[in-house]
Design an enzyme around this catalytic site. Structure first.
Site, PDB file in Angstrom:
ATOM      1  N   GLU A 164       0.838  -1.205   0.000  1.00 22.31           N
ATOM      2  CA  GLU A 164       0.000   0.000   0.000  1.00 22.31           C
ATOM      3  C   GLU A 164       0.869   1.249   0.000  1.00 22.31           C
ATOM      4  O   GLU A 164       0.608   2.215  -0.730  1.00 22.31           O
ATOM      5  CB  GLU A 164      -0.915   0.004   1.215  1.00 22.31           C
ATOM      6  CG  GLU A 164      -2.150  -0.847   1.108  1.00 22.31           C
ATOM      7  CD  GLU A 164      -3.111  -0.591   2.253  1.00 22.31           C
ATOM      8  OE1 GLU A 164      -3.782   0.461   2.244  1.00 22.31           O
ATOM      9  OE2 GLU A 164      -3.181  -1.431   3.166  1.00 22.31           O
ATOM     10  N   GLY A 195      -6.894   3.790  10.586  1.00 23.88           N
ATOM     11  CA  GLY A 195      -7.324   3.515  11.942  1.00 23.88           C
ATOM     12  C   GLY A 195      -6.474   2.495  12.656  1.00 23.88           C
ATOM     13  O   GLY A 195      -6.366   2.507  13.877  1.00 23.88           O
ATOM     14  N   ALA A 196      -5.829   1.586  11.882  1.00 22.79           N
ATOM     15  CA  ALA A 196      -5.068   0.504  12.499  1.00 22.79           C
ATOM     16  C   ALA A 196      -3.565   0.653  12.353  1.00 22.79           C
ATOM     17  O   ALA A 196      -2.812   0.178  13.199  1.00 22.79           O
ATOM     18  CB  ALA A 196      -5.494  -0.840  11.904  1.00 22.79           C
ATOM     19  N   SER A 197      -3.084   1.291  11.305  1.00 18.77           N
ATOM     20  CA  SER A 197      -1.644   1.335  11.069  1.00 18.77           C
ATOM     21  C   SER A 197      -1.259   2.637  10.400  1.00 18.77           C
ATOM     22  O   SER A 197      -2.106   3.413   9.943  1.00 18.77           O
ATOM     23  CB  SER A 197      -1.211   0.143  10.195  1.00 18.77           C
ATOM     24  OG  SER A 197      -1.823   0.230   8.922  1.00 18.77           O
ATOM     25  N   THR A 198       0.047   2.853  10.336  1.00 25.01           N
ATOM     26  CA  THR A 198       0.584   4.008   9.630  1.00 25.01           C
ATOM     27  C   THR A 198       1.791   3.552   8.831  1.00 25.01           C
ATOM     28  O   THR A 198       2.524   2.646   9.252  1.00 25.01           O
ATOM     29  CB  THR A 198       0.971   5.149  10.592  1.00 25.01           C
ATOM     30  OG1 THR A 198       1.416   6.283   9.830  1.00 25.01           O
ATOM     31  CG2 THR A 198       2.074   4.717  11.548  1.00 25.01           C
ATOM     32  N   GLN A 199       1.979   4.134   7.648  1.00 23.04           N
ATOM     33  CA  GLN A 199       3.074   3.737   6.760  1.00 23.04           C
ATOM     34  C   GLN A 199       3.926   4.927   6.392  1.00 23.04           C
ATOM     35  O   GLN A 199       3.471   6.075   6.411  1.00 23.04           O
ATOM     36  CB  GLN A 199       2.528   3.115   5.466  1.00 23.04           C
ATOM     37  CG  GLN A 199       1.841   1.788   5.621  1.00 23.04           C
ATOM     38  CD  GLN A 199       0.360   1.897   5.874  1.00 23.04           C
ATOM     39  OE1 GLN A 199      -0.271   2.879   5.470  1.00 23.04           O
ATOM     40  NE2 GLN A 199      -0.212   0.930   6.566  1.00 23.04           N
TER      41      GLN A 199
END
Length: 747
Positions: A164, A195-199
């Protein structure tokens, strides 16, 4: 009605591509289009030689290029039959927008994200198989054949968070002209938060990219045929999205309250500086025993305290195995912010623009002031303002309205801003600021000469005048009329694949994850493949131990795969050879199964004797005994060496020395003649086996001996029926059906 290419000039020489983003809350279909690269190059020539294809919306006008279905595809984990009905409206809409003549040339991708990653491999495979089967049967869109990625190859699969990030990085730099031109430009870094992760995905500068093994090659092809190559670092922090960070924050706040303030507090309400003033929320926390506890938090509205409380959630003290690390012990190459510039999407945009109206070039001073004012407001006043804004249908600027550097209005929220967003805005604003500055390390730029303005555009202009270059960070939702999405990056890559290379020796373009060599010991991205893949499993474990001359890359094929299949073929051949005779017998029995009867049962029926009970189903087998016996010996051979061998019980019988004995009539197996379809039975008299016959009589010795001689002399030498008993021990008497009356002595 699908459009036709003959009546619309816009459709002439146009190509299409479809991506279905199967997220956790829903699946979003997006149709993209671009002009045929050969046509563009022939018409515009040198003007587009060093540019990528122009990827646009899949419709000439309107919003029909997007359609969404709810809930998420992952909800069909235990009901894969429902995938058909779920995807039908999306597929129908796509077919209505694309000319039928181009349908077979249009690639279709269904790429699943966070929701599908949470399922078990068995559930993932079940949903993907059902999806693949339906998409292939219900349309003629271009879908890959079966491969190591699944039954539909790379067209239907689950992508990782890193993928992603890479696709998002391509989309951002494509829209910001980061790939255009023969000279290699400084690309933008990409930040994404859900809401669940960051990249994070960015291209390290040449002087700071020492860890090449952690970088992923992204290859694209310009319209002129030349290839551009960028080495990108990408990583994901699971659990560091806004929703999961909030859950960890609540648990920590409740624990801190129980340890320090519970005994001295006169109220059961837990103070929370990350909520607007006087807002009361009930939070549910899971317990170790499986139960749940409910706690009530009341807002104190202090953005400064919220920053301090949320900073510890970054886990900056976690062990760093490979320096440098940003937070939670995750290695990230050093970032040179003098030349690296980042663009943030998703929550970075929502938290800045939807309430504060500060999307775009980022200025921390302006951002901190807007967040402080919002958090300190009474919740009742926020609700009243929200109701008024909704009734008036206010659009556009949601935060401060400024003219000539002065604040004219505050608290103007658009109609799309809901109360849950306003409840969490203070926390999300603090979390975004901490991730940017404490986590990633973006500096809080303060002009030492004194910069009194807090307008983002003016900050960006003054930075350029002073030679500071572009803003270090800016939040963006769309550029032009194209929203920044990882699906756009995927389509840019697909459009680039259609361009003919300028050199015949050029490698075909591939997705970044497919460009990672199979021999890489610790690949930066590991694909999600829930289907059994023997090749991939062996390659991952054996390739690192082979010399470079024997790898797939040097030979052009995988020697490991060839060797593994050769071993499997040899093992199977040995097993078949060992069981060749039982298999031959089993084959004959299957072919002649309609003519076979139970041996003892057939004779009993002929002589009018009751048939025995059929064997128990638990002891029956569909395999013949001739095949079962070798298999049982094969299974039991492993334990025969450790288990003491028992002496077998002898079953041979010796003639007794008693003068007068009992003779019993045994039922011999009937003679079957398969060639003519008839069956002939013989009645045999054996001494000393009374338990085997239901009828017994006593006879003198001479009668028995005479009967025995008569039996032996009457055996037909051409008879195909034989007995398993030893004739010297069990003389038998052959009786005809007409003369089979048992002889009894006269009384």
């Amino acid at each position: 009605m699908p459009p036709t290419t003959s009546s619309n000039s816009w459709l002439t020489a146009r190509r299409f591509g479809i991506v279905i983003d199967a997220g956790s809350s829903g699946s979003r279909l997006q149709i993209y289009s671009w002009e045929d690269p050969d046509v563009v190059l022939s018409e515009q020539g040198d003007d587009v030689w060093d540019k990528l294809p122009k990827v646009e919306k899949g419709v000439q006008e309107g919003d029909d290029w997007i359609m969404k279905a709810e809930p998420g595809l992952s909800t069909f984990a235990d009901n894969s039959e429902g995938v058909h009905e779920y995807l039908a409206p999306l597929l129908k809409h796509a077919r209505s927008q694309i000319p039928p003549s181009l349908e077979s040339e249009t690639p279709l991708f269904l790429l699943a994200t966070a929701g599908m990653r949470l399922l078990t491999p068995v559930q993932q495979a079940r949903v993907l198989s059902a999806t693949c089967k339906y998409l292939k049967s219900a349309s003629s869109f271009r879908i890959d054949d079966e491969s190591k990625d699944g039954p539909c190859g790379s067209s239907v699969r689950i992508i990782t968070g890193e993928e992603e990030g890479l696709y998002g990085w391509i989309a951002v730099n494509y829209l910001m002209d980061g790939f255009y031109g023969k000279d290699k430009k400084t690309t933008y870094g990409f930040l994404d938060m859900g809401g669940a992760s960051t990249q994070i995905a960015f291209e390290p500068s040449d002087t700071l990219s020492g860890d090449k093994e952690n970088l992923v090659d992204v290859r694209l092809r310009l319209l002129g045929g030349d290839e551009v190559n960028h080495s990108v670092f990408v990583t994901t922090w699971l659990g560091y999205g806004t929703n999961q960070a909030r859950e960890r924050y609540v648990a920590k706040t409740v624990e801190h309250f129980k340890e320090t303030l519970l005994e001295t507090s006169e109220s059961s309400f837990i103070p929370d500086p990350c909520l607007p003033k006087d807002l009361i929320l009930s939070e549910t926390l899971p317990q170790i025993d499986g139960s749940h506890s409910i706690h009530r938090l009341t807002g104190t509205g202090s953005f400064t305290q919220c920053l301090d409380r949320t900073a510890s959630l970054l886990n900056k003290n976690a062990p760093c195995n490979t320096a440098p690390c940003l937070f939670d012990g995750v290695h990230v190459p050093a970032i040179n912010f003098a030349s690296s510039h980042f663009i943030g999407v998703s929550e970075y945009w929502y938290s800045s623009e939807h309430v504060f109206g500060l999307g775009g070039p980022y200025d921390y001073v302006q951002y901190e002031r807007a967040a402080t004012q919002f958090c300190g407001r009474d919740w009742s006043g926020i609700v009243s303002q929200h109701e008024l804004s909704t009734a008036q249908g206010i659009r556009g600027g949601d935060g401060e309205v400024m003219e000539n550097g002065e604040i004219m209005e505050v608290g103007k929220w658009g109609k799309n801003v809901e109360l849950p967003r306003l409840q969490m805005q203070c926390f999300k604003a603090a979390w975004i600021a901490n991730v940017l500055h404490e986590g990633i390390g973006i500096p809080r730029i303060v002009d030492p000469e004194g910069n009194s303005t807090t307008v983002g555009e003016q900050v960006a202009h003054q930075a350029e005048v002073k030679g500071l270059g572009r803003p270090v960070f800016q939040s963006v939702d769309s550029i032009g009329d194209i929203a920044i999405s990882w699906t756009l990056g995927k389509m840019v890559l697909e459009a680039s694949k259609e361009i003919k290379p300028s050199s015949s020796s050029s490698r075909p373009l591939a997705d970044p994850i497919d460009d990672i060599p199979a021999s890489t010991p610790n690949p930066p991205i590991k694909p999600i493949r829930p289907f059994w893949d023997l090749d991939q499993l062996l390659e991952e474990h054996v390739s690192p131990h082979l010399p470079a001359s024997l790898t797939r890359e040097s030979l052009g094929f995988s020697p490991i795969t060839i060797l593994s299949y050769a071993i499997i073929l040899i093992v199977v051949s040995c097993i078949v050879f060992r069981l060749r005779h039982p298999l031959r017998v089993a084959r004959r029995r299957l072919l002649r199964g309609s003519f076979k009867r139970d041996l003892h049962g057939a004779y009993a029926m002929e002589e009018g004797i009751a048939t025995p009970r059929p064997p128990s189903p638990s002891n029956s087998s569909f395999l013949p005994p001739s095949l079962l016996r070798p298999l049982r010996r094969l299974v039991s051979s492993s334990t025969s060496s450790s288990r003491p061998r028992l002496t077998p019980i002898s079953t041979s019988l010796h003639p007794p020395s008693i003068r007068h004995t009992q003779a019993s009539v045994l039922s011999p197996p009937p003679y079957h003649n398969a060639s003519d379809g008839f069956s002939t039975s013989t009645s045999t008299s054996h001494p000393h086996s009374r338990a085997s016959s239901p009828i017994a009589a006593t006879a003198p010795d001479d009668t028995i001996m005479t009967s025995s001689r008569s039996s032996i002399s009457s055996i037909n030498p051409r008879s195909r029926n034989s007995s398993h008993m030893n004739l010297t021990l069990f003389p038998r008497q052959t009786l005809s059906r007409a003369n089979s009356i048992l002889q009894l002595p006269d009384e």
